[in-house]
Design a protein around this motif. Structure first.
Motif: not given
Length: 339
Positions: A185-189, A290-299, A304-312
């Motif tokens: 639910d947070t990765k696809l909000s 076109c319909y776009f859907v994102f993670p929660d901004e704070g999720s 292993s490839i990217y540093k931890p980040f939020t969609y925000s």
């Protein structure tokens, strides 16, 4: 279509094209299974066949969706309403489309409206105008105009269908990737879901080598988890695979799903955020929704490839890059440094 319906900086460019006799081009419509774009049957996915997503997500980052359950009558209504709205003169559209809806042109809506742009001063301007619709805010729209009011009703119904489709697709991908179901639910909000309605004008290029200003949209990847496209019968969308461009033909009663940057990061780069672009058509204008859907901004996206980040974090960096260097860098900004 009247030239007055287009933003003023487009008009001198479009006048010769709009005066050309319109003939019916080869729209690219053809037999579904002779097309190179992979096909996914949503009914099979709903019955538990998640593996049918693997090759399209890994090899293409894009696929056609059939048996999606969106009524054809609703798809026709969407395009009819879009054409009616876009046919209004430019000044009327600016006056009618108000918060929480927004009207944009000259950009793919990643940057502020193109109202201050000019073709001469901004070589990267795109021949596109559009309507941005945050679906969770449609109930806030207050308009006495029947065009806006009726379009919002249709968009709300469409959004419910696309929410259902997005959930089903993401659940299938999550199973294939062995992701934590508690984070779905947070990765696809669904609260982040938005629709962008695009109009690309008819453009008769004088040269076989189109310059940048004749593109409806330049090469890019979407920042979303998923993007689900409803095309009309006019072609223009192209996707890149193995350094070759493929036209995504407008085959009736199919939707086109492409994966965005967030899905690539969530999958640890097992799935691909596909590069794509839009050509303007020589003979007819083109409408796409076109319909776009994102993670929660704070999720937090862990990889292993990217540093931890939020969609925000990601969105903020994209906006900063567009402002300072003129283009989106995207996921490369967040890659871990491998010693």
């Amino acid at each position: 279509m009247s030239v007055e319906s287009y933003p003023p900086p487009f008009r001198n460019l479009l006048q010769p094209s709009l005066s050309h006799p319109v003939r019916t081009p080869d729209s690219g419509c053809g037999a579904l299974y002779s097309d190179p774009i992979p096909v996914v049957d949503l009914r099979c996915l709903e019955l538990g066949d998640c593996k049918l997503l693997e090759e399209p997500c890994k090899q293409w980052g894009l696929f056609r969706l059939v048996n999606h359950g969106v009524p054809q009558s609703l798809l026709r209504q969407l395009h009819d309403h879009a054409r009616t709205l876009f046919s209004l003169n430019f000044e009327s559209k600016q006056a009618l489309i108000r918060n929480p809806l927004s009207y944009f042109w000259g950009t793919p809506a990643l940057t502020p409206t193109g109202a201050a742009l000019s073709i001469e001063k901004h070589k990267n301007i795109n021949l596109v105008e559009g309507l941005n619709v945050p679906l969770c805010q449609l109930s806030r729209v207050q308009s006495d105009d029947p065009i806006i009011a009726s379009f919002c009703i249709v968009l709300e119904e469409y959004g419910r269908h696309l929410g259902r489709i997005g959930r089903t697709l993401y659940e299938g991908m999550s199973k294939n990737l062995s992701l934590d179901p508690n984070e779905s639910d947070t990765k696809l909000s669904e609260s982040t879901g938005l629709v962008r309605v695009y109009r690309y004008p008819q453009w008769a290029s004088k040269s076989k080598n189109q310059n940048k200003s004749t593109w409806g949209m330049d090469v890019h990847t979407d920042s979303s988890v998923l993007s689900i496209l409803n095309q009309d019968e006019v072609d223009g969308l192209e996707v890149l695979k193995d350094n070759q461009w493929f036209t995504v033909k407008p085959i009736p009663n199919t939707l086109v799903v492409n994966l965005g940057d967030m899905m690539q990061a969530i999958s640890d780069d097992k799935y691909k955020s596909v590069k794509h672009r839009v050509k303007v058509n020589e003979y007819r204008e083109r409408i796409s929704i076109c319909y776009f859907v994102f993670p929660d901004e704070g999720s937090v996206i862990q990889s292993s490839i990217y540093k931890p980040f939020t969609y925000s974090d990601f969105q903020g960096r994209v906006q900063q890059d567009i402002k300072t260097i003129g283009y989106k860098v995207g996921l490369d900004r967040f890659k871990r440094i491998i010693p």
